[in-house]
Write an enzyme that holds these catalytic residues in place. Structure first.
Site, PDB file in Angstrom:
ATOM      1  N   ASP A  14       0.839  -1.215   0.000  1.00  0.00           N
ATOM      2  CA  ASP A  14       0.000   0.000   0.000  1.00  0.00           C
ATOM      3  C   ASP A  14       0.866   1.256   0.000  1.00  0.00           C
ATOM      4  O   ASP A  14       0.666   2.167   0.815  1.00  0.00           O
ATOM      5  CB  ASP A  14      -0.940   0.019   1.213  1.00  0.00           C
ATOM      6  CG  ASP A  14      -1.606  -1.329   1.466  1.00  0.00           C
ATOM      7  OD1 ASP A  14      -1.975  -1.982   0.482  1.00  0.00           O
ATOM      8  OD2 ASP A  14      -1.755  -1.700   2.647  1.00  0.00           O
ATOM      9  N   GLU A 194     -11.215  -0.578  -3.875  1.00  0.00           N
ATOM     10  CA  GLU A 194     -10.494   0.000  -2.743  1.00  0.00           C
ATOM     11  C   GLU A 194      -9.252   0.728  -3.244  1.00  0.00           C
ATOM     12  O   GLU A 194      -8.975   0.758  -4.437  1.00  0.00           O
ATOM     13  CB  GLU A 194     -10.116  -1.089  -1.729  1.00  0.00           C
ATOM     14  CG  GLU A 194      -9.110  -2.098  -2.256  1.00  0.00           C
ATOM     15  CD  GLU A 194      -8.752  -3.184  -1.246  1.00  0.00           C
ATOM     16  OE1 GLU A 194      -9.494  -3.388  -0.280  1.00  0.00           O
ATOM     17  OE2 GLU A 194      -7.709  -3.842  -1.453  1.00  0.00           O
TER      18      GLU A 194
END
Length: 316
Positions: A14, A194
């Site tokens: 991420d 997402e």
């Protein structure tokens, strides 16, 4: 044009890179999911060797005590902010893993690596459900908040929502949903949209996002809107019917996604993402630490659309 080492930074999922006043700041999920750390360097190339500084550790109990995920570092109105998702120990014990909510830290000092970080609490949304992967950006003179959340009345794990911010930790007005999992490639393993990331080019605002389970099915989709259009009108958003960045079996790059964007000093757009180099994952993919940070140049087509290409093979 630079070719960066691949992986760029190992065991950092991420990934988010902020370019601010000549320096590059890097923040990402750590394999232990227990802290927030920032590293800073004068160049992109120096980030892998830069010393990570832990600026916050999770408490032992409470709503921010488990699974610290997907932090982002932002500069808003002269202060630093970290947006991240976390779970409550009690909720995990009672309800299972997917009980995250979104939180904000603020630092009013000049240096985010040495300054004091204060907890500003949870970002409250209209429904109290699984929420994560928040980002923020300036557009049309307003500060926007963009995130993924589970809707009580829509099947699946998360959709993408957009709202204006009253202040860096408070929404203003009603959020709108700008995307939900609908295509086959968004619904493999889990129904997921997402990790949204905004990028402006030409006359368009783009939002990339990630879809499906976090194994080799993980991939990136793309939304876009005209710069002058109202972003709170879902009809103004366009969505690619195909993924724009996906697993390359030939290059042994699996599940590329959860990206952010940065720029080189000469203004070239750079895709910052994670991917694994194997598919044989034991147990839950979220606890496999080898989603490595990687960088790739973005090319722009004549029609103004981005071409992300194919995830390049490992060079290390």
């Amino acid at each position: 044009m630079k070719n960066w080492p691949n992986p760029f930074i190992e065991q950092r999922a991420d990934p988010f890179i902020l370019h601010h006043e000549g320096d590059y700041y890097f923040i990402a999920s750590v394999p232990e999911y227990d802290r927030l750390e920032i590293r800073r360097a004068a160049t992109l190339e120096a980030l892998p060797e830069a010393r990570p500084v832990t600026v916050w550790r999770k408490p032992d109990t409470g709503p921010m005590s488990e699974l610290i995920w997907a932090p982002e570092l932002h500069r808003i109105a002269g202060k630093w902010y970290i947006y991240f998702a976390a779970a409550h120990t009690q909720a995990l014990d009672n309800l299972g893993m997917f009980q995250h909510r979104m939180f904000v830290l603020e630092c009013a000092d000049a240096d985010p690596l040495t300054g004091e970080w204060r907890e500003k609490g949870q970002v409250m949304t209209p429904f109290d459900t699984f929420a994560l992967d928040a980002t923020t950006f300036k557009h049309q003179g307003k500060q926007w908040y963009l995130w993924a959340q589970k809707a009580p009345d829509i099947p699946g794990n998360s959709n993408l929502y957009l709202a204006e911010l009253e202040n860096p930790w408070t929404l203003k007005g009603e959020p709108v949903m700008i995307s939900r999992p609908e295509f086959d490639w968004e619904c493999r393993g889990f129904l997921v949209n997402e990790g949204p990331a905004p990028l402006v080019h030409g006359d368009k605002l783009f939002v990339s996002y990630s879809a499906s389970a976090t194994d080799e099915n993980y991939c990136m989709g793309l939304l876009w809107i005209a710069l002058e259009a109202d972003p709170l009108d879902p009809k103004n958003w366009h969505k690619s019917p195909q993924p724009v960045f996906r697993t390359s079996y030939e290059n042994r790059q699996y599940g590329p996604g959860h990206n952010s964007f940065t720029r080189t000093p000469d203004g070239q757009d750079v895709l910052v993402y994670h991917a694994r180099n194997y598919t044989e994952i034991e147990g839950d993919p979220l606890y496999d630490p080898n989603r490595h940070t990687r960088l790739k140049h973005i090319h722009w087509q004549e029609n103004g659309m981005p071409d992300f290409g194919i995830p390049p093979a490992d060079t290390l």
